[in-house]
Design an enzyme around this catalytic site. Structure first.
Site, mmCIF file in Angstrom:
data_model
loop_
_atom_site.group_PDB
_atom_site.id
_atom_site.type_symbol
_atom_site.label_atom_id
_atom_site.label_comp_id
_atom_site.label_asym_id
_atom_site.label_seq_id
_atom_site.Cartn_x
_atom_site.Cartn_y
_atom_site.Cartn_z
ATOM 1 N N ASP A 1 -3.985 -4.275 -17.446
ATOM 2 C CA ASP A 1 -2.942 -3.245 -17.427
ATOM 3 C C ASP A 1 -2.914 -2.442 -18.717
ATOM 4 O O ASP A 1 -1.841 -2.138 -19.267
ATOM 5 C CB ASP A 1 -1.547 -3.880 -17.181
ATOM 6 C CG ASP A 1 -1.445 -4.490 -15.797
ATOM 7 O OD1 ASP A 1 -2.040 -3.942 -14.862
ATOM 8 O OD2 ASP A 1 -0.763 -5.516 -15.660
ATOM 9 N N ARG B 1 -15.651 -15.407 -10.115
ATOM 10 C CA ARG B 1 -15.094 -14.073 -10.295
ATOM 11 C C ARG B 1 -16.219 -13.035 -10.310
ATOM 12 O O ARG B 1 -16.093 -11.952 -9.739
ATOM 13 C CB ARG B 1 -14.329 -14.046 -11.627
ATOM 14 C CG ARG B 1 -13.471 -12.839 -11.817
ATOM 15 C CD ARG B 1 -12.759 -12.895 -13.162
ATOM 16 N NE ARG B 1 -11.733 -13.918 -13.245
ATOM 17 C CZ ARG B 1 -10.497 -13.782 -12.755
ATOM 18 N NH1 ARG B 1 -10.175 -12.691 -12.116
ATOM 19 N NH2 ARG B 1 -9.612 -14.730 -12.902
ATOM 20 N N ASN C 1 -5.658 2.846 -12.619
ATOM 21 C CA ASN C 1 -4.674 1.873 -12.137
ATOM 22 C C ASN C 1 -3.276 2.439 -12.327
ATOM 23 O O ASN C 1 -3.054 3.251 -13.230
ATOM 24 C CB ASN C 1 -4.805 0.574 -12.956
ATOM 25 C CG ASN C 1 -3.813 -0.500 -12.536
ATOM 26 O OD1 ASN C 1 -3.606 -0.730 -11.335
ATOM 27 N ND2 ASN C 1 -3.188 -1.164 -13.507
ATOM 28 N N HIS D 1 0.622 1.046 -13.044
ATOM 29 C CA HIS D 1 1.352 -0.154 -13.455
ATOM 30 C C HIS D 1 2.829 0.220 -13.608
ATOM 31 O O HIS D 1 3.140 1.266 -14.192
ATOM 32 C CB HIS D 1 0.786 -0.690 -14.775
ATOM 33 C CG HIS D 1 1.454 -1.952 -15.204
ATOM 34 N ND1 HIS D 1 1.253 -3.152 -14.561
ATOM 35 C CD2 HIS D 1 2.361 -2.195 -16.185
ATOM 36 C CE1 HIS D 1 1.996 -4.085 -15.137
ATOM 37 N NE2 HIS D 1 2.674 -3.533 -16.128
ATOM 38 N N GLY E 1 0.781 -1.239 0.000
ATOM 39 C CA GLY E 1 0.000 0.000 0.000
ATOM 40 C C GLY E 1 0.807 1.280 0.000
ATOM 41 O O GLY E 1 0.315 2.333 0.422
ATOM 42 N N SER E 2 2.033 1.238 -0.516
ATOM 43 C CA SER E 2 2.834 2.476 -0.482
ATOM 44 C C SER E 2 2.276 3.543 -1.418
ATOM 45 O O SER E 2 2.366 4.743 -1.115
ATOM 46 C CB SER E 2 4.306 2.182 -0.806
ATOM 47 O OG SER E 2 4.484 1.848 -2.156
ATOM 48 N N THR F 1 -9.578 -0.513 -18.459
ATOM 49 C CA THR F 1 -10.476 -1.110 -19.439
ATOM 50 C C THR F 1 -10.469 -2.618 -19.190
ATOM 51 O O THR F 1 -9.807 -3.078 -18.245
ATOM 52 C CB THR F 1 -10.011 -0.823 -20.880
ATOM 53 O OG1 THR F 1 -8.744 -1.474 -21.075
ATOM 54 C CG2 THR F 1 -9.862 0.670 -21.142
ATOM 55 N N GLN G 1 9.166 7.077 -8.252
ATOM 56 C CA GLN G 1 8.455 7.879 -9.261
ATOM 57 C C GLN G 1 6.952 7.586 -9.248
ATOM 58 O O GLN G 1 6.141 8.476 -9.526
ATOM 59 C CB GLN G 1 9.048 7.636 -10.651
ATOM 60 C CG GLN G 1 10.526 7.986 -10.739
ATOM 61 C CD GLN G 1 10.838 9.389 -10.228
ATOM 62 O OE1 GLN G 1 10.144 10.346 -10.558
ATOM 63 N NE2 GLN G 1 11.867 9.503 -9.401
ATOM 64 N N GLU G 2 6.568 6.340 -8.934
ATOM 65 C CA GLU G 2 5.140 6.022 -8.794
ATOM 66 C C GLU G 2 4.507 6.919 -7.743
ATOM 67 O O GLU G 2 3.388 7.407 -7.903
ATOM 68 C CB GLU G 2 4.947 4.552 -8.392
ATOM 69 C CG GLU G 2 5.324 3.550 -9.462
ATOM 70 C CD GLU G 2 4.971 2.125 -9.059
ATOM 71 O OE1 GLU G 2 3.857 1.895 -8.565
ATOM 72 O OE2 GLU G 2 5.824 1.235 -9.232
ATOM 73 N N SER H 1 3.109 3.893 -15.367
ATOM 74 C CA SER H 1 1.986 4.508 -16.077
ATOM 75 C C SER H 1 0.744 4.493 -15.196
ATOM 76 O O SER H 1 0.493 3.507 -14.493
ATOM 77 C CB SER H 1 1.651 3.714 -17.350
ATOM 78 O OG SER H 1 2.789 3.525 -18.159
ATOM 79 N N ARG I 1 -5.974 -8.308 -8.489
ATOM 80 C CA ARG I 1 -7.048 -9.168 -9.009
ATOM 81 C C ARG I 1 -7.506 -8.600 -10.337
ATOM 82 O O ARG I 1 -7.570 -7.366 -10.500
ATOM 83 C CB ARG I 1 -8.268 -9.200 -8.070
ATOM 84 C CG ARG I 1 -8.009 -9.686 -6.675
ATOM 85 C CD ARG I 1 -7.578 -11.120 -6.590
ATOM 86 N NE ARG I 1 -8.507 -12.075 -7.180
ATOM 87 C CZ ARG I 1 -8.241 -13.368 -7.368
ATOM 88 N NH1 ARG I 1 -7.068 -13.852 -7.030
ATOM 89 N NH2 ARG I 1 -9.138 -14.160 -7.897
ATOM 90 N N LEU J 1 -10.322 -7.626 -12.819
ATOM 91 C CA LEU J 1 -11.728 -7.248 -12.655
ATOM 92 C C LEU J 1 -12.469 -7.456 -13.975
ATOM 93 O O LEU J 1 -11.950 -7.139 -15.049
ATOM 94 C CB LEU J 1 -11.817 -5.792 -12.197
ATOM 95 C CG LEU J 1 -11.164 -5.563 -10.822
ATOM 96 C CD1 LEU J 1 -10.877 -4.095 -10.580
ATOM 97 C CD2 LEU J 1 -12.028 -6.149 -9.712
HETATM 98 C C1 GAR Z 1 3.355 -1.042 -7.435
HETATM 99 O O1 GAR Z 1 4.651 -1.093 -7.972
HETATM 100 C C2 GAR Z 1 2.320 -1.010 -8.542
HETATM 101 O O2 GAR Z 1 2.740 -0.280 -9.664
HETATM 102 C C3 GAR Z 1 2.198 -2.477 -8.868
HETATM 103 O O3 GAR Z 1 2.209 -3.116 -7.629
HETATM 104 C C4 GAR Z 1 3.005 -2.352 -6.716
HETATM 105 C C5 GAR Z 1 2.198 -2.106 -5.464
HETATM 106 O O4 GAR Z 1 2.980 -1.476 -4.473
HETATM 107 N N1 GAR Z 1 0.985 -2.747 -9.623
HETATM 108 C C6 GAR Z 1 0.897 -3.650 -10.582
HETATM 109 O O5 GAR Z 1 1.811 -4.382 -10.898
HETATM 110 C C7 GAR Z 1 -0.442 -3.721 -11.268
HETATM 111 N N2 GAR Z 1 -0.382 -4.540 -12.418
HETATM 112 P P1 GAR Z 1 2.279 -0.743 -3.269
HETATM 113 O O6 GAR Z 1 1.299 -1.754 -2.656
HETATM 114 O O7 GAR Z 1 3.399 -0.451 -2.310
HETATM 115 O O8 GAR Z 1 1.598 0.476 -3.769
#
Ligand code: GAR
Length: 216
Positions: free
Chosen positions: A145, A65, A107, A109, A12-13, A141, A173-174, A136, A91, A93
């Protein structure tokens, strides 16, 4: 005041970064809930400590699902969401869920989409000899991803990079990119035409690496 609902599966960062920026920058929004498909998701504790409502919809408790998606959607709707942000929500969706939240569902990614959807993005980028990687944020959709890109952040791939080192630099950067994209959404600053998303005020949708991430 707009409601942001964040979906997580683990650490969850990115969720933490959104909560922090929302408070620091005084967005016309609040993080109304953090929802996980896993009761043991570490990020749930952070949300609780910050007085944010949490919920768990355990995918293992559902036979299909579709029934999981329906229960998740119902839980989300309980928080009257204007934005539903997937932040490490692992997951897939289904189309009904995606349609229901179309335009509000985003989202993050860890790759420069449309390259490397799915898992092990950093390993795949290094093995492909990419000189640049990144992250990104996109509207969701039914393609995994994939979807209209709201913003991207660039991170150089260094000659001796390991998967872990690259992942760590991309994550920094995220944490800049995702809050910015969510702010644009709550401000109503984005215009979507077909597959293309533009910031109406001309803010850059491309984040360049900061000095400390620059190649040596
Ligand atoms: C992040 O790097 C995010 O971009 C990736 O999971 C990590 C979650 O980290 N998401 C995906 O790969 C989605 N396809 P976080 O729980 O610390 O935010």
């Amino acid at each position: 005041m707009k409601n942001i609902v964040i979906l997580i599966s683990g650490r969850g960062s990115n969720m933490e970064a959104i909560v922090a920026r929302c408070a620091d920058e005084g967005w016309p929004a609040r993080v109304a809930a953090v929802i996980s498909n896993r009761a043991d998701a570490a990020g749930l504790a952070f949300a609780r400590e910050h007085g944010i409502a949490t919920a768990v919809v355990d995918h293992k408790a559902f036979a299909s699902r579709e029934s999981f998606d329906a229960a998740l959607a119902q839980t989300i709707e309980g928080f009257a969401p204007d934005v539903v942000a997937l932040a490490g929500f692992m997951r897939i969706l289904g189309p009904e869920f995606v349609q229901r939240f179309d335009g509000r569902l985003v989202n993050i990614h860890p790759s420069l989409l449309p390259a490397f959807p799915g898992l092990h993005t950093h390993k795949r980028a290094i093995e492909a000899g990419c000189k640049v990687a990144g992250a990104s944020v996109h509207f969701v959709t039914t393609d995994l991803d994939h979807g209209p890109i709201i913003g991207q952040a660039l991170v150089p791939v260094l000659p001796d990079d390991s998967e872990q080192a690259l992942a760590a630099r991309v994550l920094v950067q995220e944490h800049r990119l995702y809050p910015r994209a969510i702010r644009w959404l709550v401000e109503g600053a984005l215009r979507r035409q077909g597959g293309v998303v533009r910031h109406a005020g001309g803010e850059s949708q491309l984040l360049w690496p900061t000095q400390d991430a620059a190649p040596r």
